[in-house]
Motif scaffolding. Structure first.
Motif, PDB file in Angstrom:
ATOM      1  N   ARG A  81      -8.036   0.943   2.668  1.00 52.65           N
ATOM      2  CA  ARG A  81      -8.925   1.621   3.636  1.00 52.65           C
ATOM      3  C   ARG A  81      -8.287   1.669   5.019  1.00 52.65           C
ATOM      4  O   ARG A  81      -8.414   2.655   5.742  1.00 52.65           O
ATOM      5  CB  ARG A  81     -10.263   0.890   3.681  1.00 52.65           C
ATOM      6  CG  ARG A  81     -11.325   1.581   4.537  1.00 52.65           C
ATOM      7  CD  ARG A  81     -12.696   0.959   4.343  1.00 52.65           C
ATOM      8  NE  ARG A  81     -12.733  -0.435   4.744  1.00 52.65           N
ATOM      9  CZ  ARG A  81     -12.889  -1.448   3.908  1.00 52.65           C
ATOM     10  NH1 ARG A  81     -13.007  -1.233   2.610  1.00 52.65           N
ATOM     11  NH2 ARG A  81     -12.927  -2.700   4.349  1.00 52.65           N
ATOM     12  N   GLU A  82      -7.569   0.617   5.380  1.00 53.70           N
ATOM     13  CA  GLU A  82      -6.989   0.548   6.718  1.00 53.70           C
ATOM     14  C   GLU A  82      -5.688   1.319   6.832  1.00 53.70           C
ATOM     15  O   GLU A  82      -5.425   1.983   7.836  1.00 53.70           O
ATOM     16  CB  GLU A  82      -6.748  -0.931   7.078  1.00 53.70           C
ATOM     17  CG  GLU A  82      -6.233  -1.157   8.491  1.00 53.70           C
ATOM     18  CD  GLU A  82      -4.732  -1.393   8.517  1.00 53.70           C
ATOM     19  OE1 GLU A  82      -4.086  -0.930   9.471  1.00 53.70           O
ATOM     20  OE2 GLU A  82      -4.206  -2.011   7.586  1.00 53.70           O
ATOM     21  N   LEU A  83      -4.856   1.267   5.787  1.00 51.59           N
ATOM     22  CA  LEU A  83      -3.512   1.853   5.870  1.00 51.59           C
ATOM     23  C   LEU A  83      -3.396   3.254   5.284  1.00 51.59           C
ATOM     24  O   LEU A  83      -2.506   4.004   5.668  1.00 51.59           O
ATOM     25  CB  LEU A  83      -2.510   0.928   5.173  1.00 51.59           C
ATOM     26  CG  LEU A  83      -2.237  -0.405   5.869  1.00 51.59           C
ATOM     27  CD1 LEU A  83      -1.395  -1.303   4.994  1.00 51.59           C
ATOM     28  CD2 LEU A  83      -1.537  -0.171   7.202  1.00 51.59           C
ATOM     29  N   ALA A  84      -4.250   3.586   4.348  1.00 57.71           N
ATOM     30  CA  ALA A  84      -4.127   4.899   3.701  1.00 57.71           C
ATOM     31  C   ALA A  84      -5.497   5.512   3.443  1.00 57.71           C
ATOM     32  O   ALA A  84      -5.832   5.868   2.312  1.00 57.71           O
ATOM     33  CB  ALA A  84      -3.355   4.747   2.385  1.00 57.71           C
ATOM     34  N   PRO A  85      -6.324   5.642   4.486  1.00 56.12           N
ATOM     35  CA  PRO A  85      -7.695   6.108   4.285  1.00 56.12           C
ATOM     36  C   PRO A  85      -7.801   7.524   3.728  1.00 56.12           C
ATOM     37  O   PRO A  85      -8.757   7.857   3.029  1.00 56.12           O
ATOM     38  CB  PRO A  85      -8.309   6.019   5.690  1.00 56.12           C
ATOM     39  CG  PRO A  85      -7.139   6.105   6.615  1.00 56.12           C
ATOM     40  CD  PRO A  85      -6.029   5.400   5.903  1.00 56.12           C
TER      41      PRO A  85
ATOM     42  N   VAL B 178       0.820  -1.217   0.000  1.00 56.40           N
ATOM     43  CA  VAL B 178       0.000   0.000   0.000  1.00 56.40           C
ATOM     44  C   VAL B 178       0.850   1.262   0.000  1.00 56.40           C
ATOM     45  O   VAL B 178       0.591   2.213  -0.749  1.00 56.40           O
ATOM     46  CB  VAL B 178      -0.989   0.001   1.182  1.00 56.40           C
ATOM     47  CG1 VAL B 178      -1.634   1.377   1.349  1.00 56.40           C
ATOM     48  CG2 VAL B 178      -2.067  -1.052   0.965  1.00 56.40           C
ATOM     49  N   ASP B 179       1.894   1.299   0.825  1.00 60.51           N
ATOM     50  CA  ASP B 179       2.747   2.489   0.892  1.00 60.51           C
ATOM     51  C   ASP B 179       3.398   2.761  -0.459  1.00 60.51           C
ATOM     52  O   ASP B 179       3.459   3.907  -0.922  1.00 60.51           O
ATOM     53  CB  ASP B 179       3.820   2.307   1.967  1.00 60.51           C
ATOM     54  CG  ASP B 179       4.638   3.573   2.189  1.00 60.51           C
ATOM     55  OD1 ASP B 179       4.033   4.623   2.440  1.00 60.51           O
ATOM     56  OD2 ASP B 179       5.883   3.503   2.093  1.00 60.51           O
ATOM     57  N   ALA B 180       3.873   1.702  -1.122  1.00 53.98           N
ATOM     58  CA  ALA B 180       4.503   1.853  -2.437  1.00 53.98           C
ATOM     59  C   ALA B 180       3.486   2.325  -3.475  1.00 53.98           C
ATOM     60  O   ALA B 180       3.789   3.179  -4.318  1.00 53.98           O
ATOM     61  CB  ALA B 180       5.134   0.535  -2.872  1.00 53.98           C
ATOM     62  N   LEU B 181       2.280   1.796  -3.412  1.00 57.20           N
ATOM     63  CA  LEU B 181       1.235   2.218  -4.352  1.00 57.20           C
ATOM     64  C   LEU B 181       0.898   3.696  -4.152  1.00 57.20           C
ATOM     65  O   LEU B 181       0.686   4.431  -5.117  1.00 57.20           O
ATOM     66  CB  LEU B 181      -0.023   1.367  -4.167  1.00 57.20           C
ATOM     67  CG  LEU B 181       0.076  -0.122  -4.523  1.00 57.20           C
ATOM     68  CD1 LEU B 181      -1.236  -0.833  -4.212  1.00 57.20           C
ATOM     69  CD2 LEU B 181       0.440  -0.304  -5.999  1.00 57.20           C
ATOM     70  N   ALA B 182       0.856   4.117  -2.897  1.00 55.42           N
ATOM     71  CA  ALA B 182       0.548   5.517  -2.595  1.00 55.42           C
ATOM     72  C   ALA B 182       1.618   6.458  -3.145  1.00 55.42           C
ATOM     73  O   ALA B 182       1.340   7.623  -3.457  1.00 55.42           O
ATOM     74  CB  ALA B 182       0.410   5.711  -1.089  1.00 55.42           C
ATOM     75  N   LYS B 183       2.850   5.943  -3.279  1.00 51.29           N
ATOM     76  CA  LYS B 183       3.948   6.760  -3.807  1.00 51.29           C
ATOM     77  C   LYS B 183       4.041   6.654  -5.332  1.00 51.29           C
ATOM     78  O   LYS B 183       4.982   7.167  -5.937  1.00 51.29           O
ATOM     79  CB  LYS B 183       5.267   6.330  -3.173  1.00 51.29           C
ATOM     80  CG  LYS B 183       5.342   6.635  -1.681  1.00 51.29           C
ATOM     81  CD  LYS B 183       6.624   6.086  -1.063  1.00 51.29           C
ATOM     82  CE  LYS B 183       6.672   6.370   0.439  1.00 51.29           C
ATOM     83  NZ  LYS B 183       7.847   5.762   1.097  1.00 51.29           N
TER      84      LYS B 183
END
Length: 336
Positions: A291-295, A86-91
């Motif tokens: 939803r849980e990590l990057a709402p 998730v963190d990588a996708l957000a970046k």
């Protein structure tokens, strides 16, 4: 020698027939070591990667850096949970999931005097350390049951193994704990009393830790290799389901001691009941992770989970009749 004795002769013939042919090399990393990586181990030890023209270097990632290694092109394929990416996708990482090998068969158990989720209010609940998968799963199921994990109950952290939580519940230290389907059967055999408040798979709560991840550019250039890899994995799942002794030996060989418990029920509950014949990527699992990590992430808010999912290869494998043929053959062998 035991592993070779269990290896099917058809696979051995395929290996012999493939001598002299060029194999596609693939570097595959996975994290963590859990039951859901079983298809990888079966494919390796039953020589299914070789059967499908692949030379796979399969290794466990002890540092939890699988996603970073995919991005850095140190490995070609990563098998991790959606949460890890998730963190990588957000970046803005150019990643895509092409399969999900299993959803975790979690259940949520409570003391027998707790018959309704409402009865949990004010009680102590076992959880794993913050950020660990079981902690996320506990918070998710509490919210699903209408219980606020921070305001309505007291979460008591323990080891990252829900077997500890169940024991605490039986000892009266906590009132409820995450567990799994296999443990439910074990408790019933031991005539232990408890209340099953939720079954994740029956409730549509997708928590995964074995999702197949690749870079978009790599997939564009090596789609055939990705398809061969997934065909080997699909065949490994079929083989695991139809060869209990072999599968039990693989679990004993690869699983860490803490997770190699309950072998008497693991095959029936996990291999037969959880491993999917058609391992389509679980979009719901990625939605849950985001939803849980990057709402509130501004980038991911503009995206749909489907944009990071490519189910076309598994769909193609299914439409070609490959999966049906595998199970038809095994049913025919059983009928003999």
């Amino acid at each position: 020698e035991g592993m070779w004795a269990l290896m099917p002769t058809t696979l051995y013939k395929n290996k012999q027939q493939g001598k002299g042919m060029m194999s596609q090399k693939l570097r595959v990393g996975y994290y963590p070591i859990r039951d859901n990586k079983l298809p990888l181990w079966v494919a390796q030890d039953a020589k299914l990667f070789e059967k499908h023209g692949l030379d796979v270097v399969l290794r466990s990632d002890a540092r939890g850096q699988t996603v970073e290694e995919v991005i850095a092109k140190k490995i070609d394929i990563g098998v991790v949970g959606f949460r890890a990416a998730v963190d990588a996708l957000a970046k803005g990482a150019d990643l895509v999931f092409v399969a999900s090998l299993a959803a975790n068969p979690f259940v949520f158990l409570a003391e027998p005097n707790i018959q309704l989720p409402l009865n949990l209010k004010g009680k102590k609940i076992w959880t794993a350390p913050s950020g660990e998968g079981p902690n996320v799963a506990t918070r998710l199921v509490l919210a699903h049951l209408g219980i606020h994990p921070d305001n309505d109950v007291e979460l008591v952290p323990g080891q990252d193994n829900h077997a500890t939580g169940v024991q605490w519940m039986l000892d009266g230290k906590v009132s409820a704990s995450l567990s799994n389907r296999g443990k439910v059967k074990d408790l019933l055999k031991q005539r232990k009393k408890f209340t099953l408040l939720a079954d994740f798979m029956d409730s549509g709560l997708a928590i995964t830790a074995a999702d197949v991840l690749v870079r978009q550019d790599w997939l564009g250039a090596h789609r055939d290799a990705a398809k061969s890899f997934l065909k080997a994995v699909v065949e490994a799942i079929a083989y695991a389901k139809t060869h209990k002794d072999f599968t039990d030996a693989i679990c004993a060989k690869y699983l860490l001691k803490d997770f190699a418990t309950g072998m008497e029920t693991k095959f029936e509950d996990y291999v037969l009941g959880v491993l999917p014949e058609k391992p389509y990527p679980l979009t719901k699992g990625l939605e849950t992770a985001i939803r849980e990590l990057a709402p509130g992430d501004s980038f991911l808010r503009q995206k749909k989970a489907e944009e990071f999912i490519d189910a076309s290869i598994i769909s193609e494998i299914e439409k070609e009749g490959f999966i049906e043929q595998l199970y038809r053959q095994h049913r025919a062998d059983d009928a003999k």
